[in-house]
Scaffold this active site. Structure first.
Site, mmCIF file in Angstrom:
data_model
loop_
_atom_site.group_PDB
_atom_site.id
_atom_site.type_symbol
_atom_site.label_atom_id
_atom_site.label_comp_id
_atom_site.label_asym_id
_atom_site.label_seq_id
_atom_site.Cartn_x
_atom_site.Cartn_y
_atom_site.Cartn_z
ATOM 1 N N ASP A 237 33.723 89.604 33.539
ATOM 2 C CA ASP A 237 34.170 90.678 32.636
ATOM 3 C C ASP A 237 35.160 90.205 31.588
ATOM 4 O OD1 ASP A 237 35.986 90.233 34.905
ATOM 5 O OD2 ASP A 237 37.214 91.761 33.910
ATOM 6 N N THR B 147 42.730 86.004 37.026
ATOM 7 C CA THR B 147 42.725 86.146 35.568
ATOM 8 C C THR B 147 44.096 86.559 35.054
ATOM 9 O OG1 THR B 147 40.438 86.811 35.597
ATOM 10 C CG2 THR B 147 41.748 87.615 33.744
ATOM 11 N N GLY C 282 34.621 90.716 38.530
ATOM 12 C CA GLY C 282 34.194 91.099 37.189
ATOM 13 C C GLY C 282 32.958 91.970 37.130
ATOM 14 N N SER D 133 43.206 79.589 38.502
ATOM 15 C CA SER D 133 42.103 80.490 38.144
ATOM 16 C C SER D 133 42.004 80.691 36.641
ATOM 17 C CB SER D 133 42.292 81.837 38.843
ATOM 18 O OG SER D 133 43.590 82.309 38.591
ATOM 19 N N THR E 37 40.341 83.397 31.791
ATOM 20 C CA THR E 37 40.083 83.067 33.203
ATOM 21 C C THR E 37 39.093 81.906 33.343
ATOM 22 O OG1 THR E 37 39.450 84.098 35.315
ATOM 23 C CG2 THR E 37 38.072 84.611 33.455
ATOM 24 N N THR F 209 41.479 92.748 36.161
ATOM 25 C CA THR F 209 41.322 91.524 36.938
ATOM 26 C C THR F 209 40.572 91.867 38.230
ATOM 27 O OG1 THR F 209 42.483 89.680 37.999
ATOM 28 C CG2 THR F 209 43.583 91.812 38.075
ATOM 29 N N GLY F 210 39.984 90.850 38.836
ATOM 30 C CA GLY F 210 39.244 91.085 40.075
ATOM 31 C C GLY F 210 37.771 90.778 39.899
ATOM 32 N N ARG G 215 27.341 81.755 35.247
ATOM 33 C CA ARG G 215 27.854 83.119 35.454
ATOM 34 C C ARG G 215 29.014 83.394 34.470
ATOM 35 N NH1 ARG G 215 33.025 85.646 36.917
ATOM 36 N NH2 ARG G 215 32.560 87.584 37.980
ATOM 37 N N VAL G 216 28.955 84.557 33.851
ATOM 38 C CA VAL G 216 30.033 85.023 32.981
ATOM 39 C C VAL G 216 30.539 86.335 33.569
ATOM 40 C CG1 VAL G 216 30.538 85.966 30.683
ATOM 41 C CG2 VAL G 216 29.152 83.887 30.901
HETATM 42 N N1 ASP Z 1 37.680 89.037 36.541
HETATM 43 C C1 ASP Z 1 37.427 87.645 36.665
HETATM 44 C C2 ASP Z 1 35.963 87.397 36.756
HETATM 45 O O1 ASP Z 1 35.249 88.163 37.395
HETATM 46 C C3 ASP Z 1 38.066 86.979 37.838
HETATM 47 C C4 ASP Z 1 39.317 87.570 38.346
HETATM 48 O O2 ASP Z 1 40.056 88.246 37.672
HETATM 49 O O3 ASP Z 1 39.571 87.320 39.523
HETATM 50 O O4 ASP Z 1 35.516 86.409 36.227
#
Ligand code: ASP
Length: 323
Positions: free
Chosen positions: A216, A185, A239, A83, A203, A236-237, A213-214
């Site tokens: 966070d 991330t 975004g 990732s 990430t 993380t997670g 797509r961009v």
């Molecule tokens: N936060 C990252 C994003 O949304 C992905 C992730 O941390 O899972 O691009």
């Protein structure tokens, strides 16, 4: 009412809104760190090797900004970390597009987004910070800047990630999976022996996202924020949830208003819970404050983080809103 009185009234309303709610209870104990002691905090299990690399710098008395860059580079260059960087999950069309940002103790920041073909986007972000008057470069502009500065163009789609994408493309069912593979991330925060804070976040973003797509992670204030007077936070997670709440900035601002690092992470998660549809989505925050205390909190179970202090590197499960 005079303009000045209006201003004073509005200021009072704003500070009341920003202050930590009396009801906010810290429901977890966070490990404490002695003031001035170097330490490193990073997301997920790939945080373990990242912390090792970062510790080589802060453990020897080096600067936090050098440590955060060195730490996350290890994960970017690891094709097994699917990732981030090389081997990162591509978008729906098979393009690996990378987002990264970095912030130092002076409040300086650099970022790249929608960058392709460069293994270590964090070092491009560092160069944007150090050598340009800008904060963020995107897409082809970021790639041109990287190539002009000696970075090497590379195919980041490994045989494994290509195969996984081709299998996914058969059905093309796009649904974000919580904690898929427990790899996400890498956000890494460091305090050096001088007590200075820095952070880095990098990430390949959400797997099989739309082209362009961009998330966070390259957005200063969403995926990462550092204020050396107060503390630092990373996320993380999913975004989109951190972008809609400017989560990392929020965590640092809550600490400025008196919240502990743990309370600030919890309140930033609660902001999402109260306002947004979070049910199938994950967000995890990490924070450290200027006194060396840390916080970690997530929406869903399954978020873990790596904490390195006193030469000991540990993977710890974060507490979460949903059990
Ligand atoms: N936060 C990252 C994003 O949304 C992905 C992730 O941390 O899972 O691009």
């Amino acid at each position: 009412m005079s303009t000045r009185r209006n201003f004073l009234k509005n200021s009072a309303i704003i500070s009341a809104a920003l202050s930590v709610p009396a009801s906010l209870k810290c429901n977890t104990a966070s490990p404490q760190t002695a003031k001035g002691e170097a330490f490193i905090l990073s997301t997920w299990n790939h945080g373990i090797p990242a912390n090792e690399a970062a510790w080589k710098i802060v453990g020897e008395g080096g600067k936090a900004i050098d440590a955060v860059e060195a730490g996350v580079r290890v994960v970017e260059s690891d094709p097994k970390s699917t990732s981030v960087g090389l081997g990162g999950v591509p978008d729906r069309d098979g393009n690996v597009t990378l987002d990264a940002c970095i912030m130092d103790e002076t409040g300086n920041a650099g970022s790249v987004c929608f960058l392709q073909h460069i293994e270590n986007p964090i070092s491009v972000a560092r160069k944007v910070m150090d050598d340009t008057p800008h904060v963020m470069l995107a897409g082809d502009g970021a790639l041109k800047f990287a190539l002009d500065n000696g970075f090497v163009k590379k195919n980041l789609l490994t045989a494994e990630s290509k195969k996984a994408w081709q299998e996914w493309a058969v059905k093309s069912k796009y649904k974000p999976i919580i904690n898929s593979e427990n790899h996400d991330t890498i956000g890494l925060l460091a305090m050096d022996k001088n007590g200075d804070l820095s952070g880095a976040c990098t990430t390949s973003g959400l797997g099989y996202k739309m082209y362009g797509r961009v998330g966070d992670s390259p957005i200063i204030g969403a995926g990462l924020f550092v204020d050396n007077e107060v503390g630092a936070a990373t996320a993380t997670g999913m975004g989109e949830l951190m972008m809609k709440t400017l989560g990392s900035f929020l965590v640092v601002e809550l600490m400025r208003q008196g919240a502990t690092a743990q309370q600030a992470c919890e309140e930033a998660v609660m902001r999402i819970i109260k306002k947004l549809d979070y049910k199938d989505l994950q967000v995890g925050y990490l924070a450290i404050d200027k006194a060396g205390n840390m916080g970690a909190y997530a929406i869903q179970p399954g978020f873990n983080y790596a904490l390195m202090k006193g030469g000991k590197n540990e993977l710890i499960d974060a507490v979460s809103y949903l059990k």
